[in-house]
Design an enzyme around this catalytic site. Sequence first.
Site, PDB file in Angstrom:
ATOM      1  N   GLU A 155      -1.461 -11.080   9.767  1.00 48.66           N
ATOM      2  CA  GLU A 155      -1.959 -11.045  11.151  1.00 48.66           C
ATOM      3  C   GLU A 155      -1.270 -12.012  12.111  1.00 48.66           C
ATOM      4  OE1 GLU A 155      -6.222 -11.410  10.921  1.00 48.66           O
ATOM      5  OE2 GLU A 155      -6.429  -9.630   9.686  1.00 48.66           O
ATOM      6  N   ASN A 196       1.469  -8.308   6.477  1.00 46.62           N
ATOM      7  CA  ASN A 196       0.227  -7.532   6.509  1.00 46.62           C
ATOM      8  C   ASN A 196      -0.490  -7.717   7.851  1.00 46.62           C
ATOM      9  OD1 ASN A 196      -1.717  -5.929   4.958  1.00 46.62           O
ATOM     10  ND2 ASN A 196      -3.055  -7.728   5.015  1.00 46.62           N
ATOM     11  N   HIS A 232      -8.549  -1.012   8.577  1.00 48.90           N
ATOM     12  CA  HIS A 232      -9.990  -1.173   8.843  1.00 48.90           C
ATOM     13  C   HIS A 232     -10.282  -0.241  10.021  1.00 48.90           C
ATOM     14  CE1 HIS A 232     -10.535  -4.534   6.164  1.00 48.90           C
ATOM     15  NE2 HIS A 232      -9.512  -5.160   6.709  1.00 48.90           N
ATOM     16  N   GLU A 262      -6.233  -2.576   3.030  1.00 45.53           N
ATOM     17  CA  GLU A 262      -7.636  -3.016   3.151  1.00 45.53           C
ATOM     18  C   GLU A 262      -8.515  -1.895   3.713  1.00 45.53           C
ATOM     19  OE1 GLU A 262      -7.925  -6.754   5.250  1.00 45.53           O
ATOM     20  OE2 GLU A 262      -6.080  -7.521   4.368  1.00 45.53           O
ATOM     21  N   ASP A 264     -11.112   0.504   4.925  1.00 47.94           N
ATOM     22  CA  ASP A 264     -12.517   0.879   5.023  1.00 47.94           C
ATOM     23  C   ASP A 264     -12.685   1.609   6.348  1.00 47.94           C
ATOM     24  OD1 ASP A 264     -12.590  -1.375   6.740  1.00 47.94           O
ATOM     25  OD2 ASP A 264     -13.614  -2.621   5.269  1.00 47.94           O
TER      26      ASP A 264
END
Length: 745
Positions: A155, A196, A232, A262, A264
């Site tokens: 990030e 990432n 996400h 990651e 979701d």
Amino acid sequence: MRQHAIKTGIFKVAALAAAFCSLQVNAAPLRDVVKGQDTFIGAALETRHLQDKQFAETLAREFNQLTPENEMKWSYLQPERGKFTFDKADKLVDFAQKNDMMVRGHALVWHIQNPDWLENGDFSKEEMLKIMEEHITAVVSHYKGKVKYWDVVNEALDDNGGWRPTLWYKALGEDYIAKAFEFAHEADPDAILVYNDYSTEGKSPKANAAYRLVKKLKEQGVPIHGIGTQAHLVVGVQPRVADIAANIERIKELGLEFHFTEIDMRMQDPATDRMLQQQANMYEDLANLTAYFDNVNFFTTWGISDKYSWIPHWFKGYDHGLMFDKQYQEKPAYTAVNKVFADKAQGKFDWEPPAPLADVGRRFEAFISNEAKQAMPLDGDIAKWKEAVFYPFAYNQLGGKDLTLPAESNISGRFALLFDDNTLYGRVERRDDKTVIGNKEQVWENDSVEVFLGFGEEFAQIRALVGEEFAPTAFQADIKNYWSEDGTVMEFSITPKQTDTLSGTTLGFNIALADNDAGPEAGRSAQLYPVPGTNNGWQGHDFGEVFFTAQNTEISDKLKGQVVSFKAEPVDGLDATSAFDLSQWENAYHYPFAFNQLNPINQTPPSQDIIHGTWRVAYSGNTLHGVVHRHDNKTVTTGDDWQADNIEIFIKVGEEFVQLRSIVGQDFQENTFPGKRVAKWNEDGTIMQFSIELPVDSLAGKTIDWNIALADNDDGESRSSQLYPVPGNNTAYLGEQLTILEFVK
Ligand code: XIL
């Protein structure tokens, strides 16, 4: 890099095995289904979750890869300087080894979950670099041979694609990224090293920035092997699959792997069958992309079951993001994903990425409302607005085609937004030489602030006269405000009843500052908005947008406002090579340079005495004509070209993009854009006229992507401001954040 041929060879064997299994009623566990597909089906978890028997069983049965959800973050591994605590993370690695799972290390360098000693250490640049090197070396060496993949930097970009001002960035500048990769590579030359980030799935400005970042690192020879996109996502606002595919394709061209790290997909509580099905479709899309592209080899979800998901803790009112529910039951998402990989195992996978769609049309950046992280008092104190972005009231919509601003002493102002849970906070600062609020008949003709909000189909206009409360409306919300004694500052809060969180949402938004100078019997002379338009804001027209941004939220790709465009009309007889007759411009649309994009937290332009300007454009045939007026207290044309006082024009026609620069007093600089063009200045550098031939037959009825900027250098070193007609973060030169210019017939 893995070869397509090898993959196909393995499929055949897998296909036989799968065909044999197909007699079973239940689908085979995912990790068995993907055997031979060179794909990691992963899950993030915390060490404590392993005590839950059902959790541990599901993990070992379904997944062939794990990521420590927290235990390899800095605050866990080096809580005190030089004192490393690996035990919790080691337990996860042990579990992985016992169960034949790959481990992904997460995350070596990040801006949160850092120990206090690091956050508050006030270290010098040299020390910070040393601290980073020591940490990465110790951690990567400890796990050498056990952890094959590392999220090295997590990030580093902000939500617009600029540099996130992290502790690392502040101490070391953007070089910290390359350094982190180099240290990791030195510690374990066999490790696969990844950058990432989130909201980098498709082709958003942030995804483009991530692409440029890894491309640059690669070109510089930095040991980077892949890019991770967190995914996400929010059900209903997924980036377009065609865009994700195009992004994967360009990453592949760099020779890099692409990982979903990651996954979701959250939805508002309570979940409905329809939403769960929509979620399944989105999961299926990511599975399809994973199965299709041979450089996509991680399909990792952020947790296993909704039982322990981070979502309800971070995104109030949202939940249900994973493939298993709280009782470890398979959700439709699981079935959909399993089928994709099973089809592939059986040689039945025939999915192909959809063709790119036409653009969605957001051409005016959403105004940003950052998270206040606390309820805010309405008391006029500016200290609590530190995290907010200030924007100017930029356009006077009462002037018909002349949208330029009155003198700033007459009326001017700026505003900022923040939010907490479902409360929107605003601050308006206003400068006015004469305040009039006595018009009782026509209240809208008074000095006021109006806020316009669009929630789906619902639209609200709320108005407060200077010094007064907001007038009641039918809009279901708690609304409060505060005025300073002298009427120069208003603060407000709006808590809509429709939702209990604003985080991650995009709403239609507008705000207006009305000015009456003629007295209670008369009307307004100006009404200022942050977007251009026709003063029909009260009817929900010419809407902008507000985006409520927080950690791991992303802007909806569906336009919630309207496409706000700038307009050019046809004219005859203009030719920039000879002097324009300025009277020919009297009826043209007239726009100000309004937003200072050089200051990311205060886009309000400097005082009109320092720099201000306006622009007009028109067209004939395939040629765009324009005139710029510029008022500058000090003209500097020396030094680097882009730092000098100049005007830059950004044009994108089809795939052809160009940045045309004219330093004050000079013609456009050389470049390869096809077509004739000329920029011509008057003696004192206050007026520039230009003509640019565009690579089309005729402009009538067409639109182009466009932007225009006025740069101001006052110290001879570097620009102090660069003014655009739209908000943004000064990335137009990369072809980002362009707006629309419409050639009206
Ligand atoms: C989250 C964890 O899931 C939470 O338990 C923790 O409190 C905060 O961090 N992007 C990342 C992850 O890279 O490390 C974050 O994990 C989620 C967002």
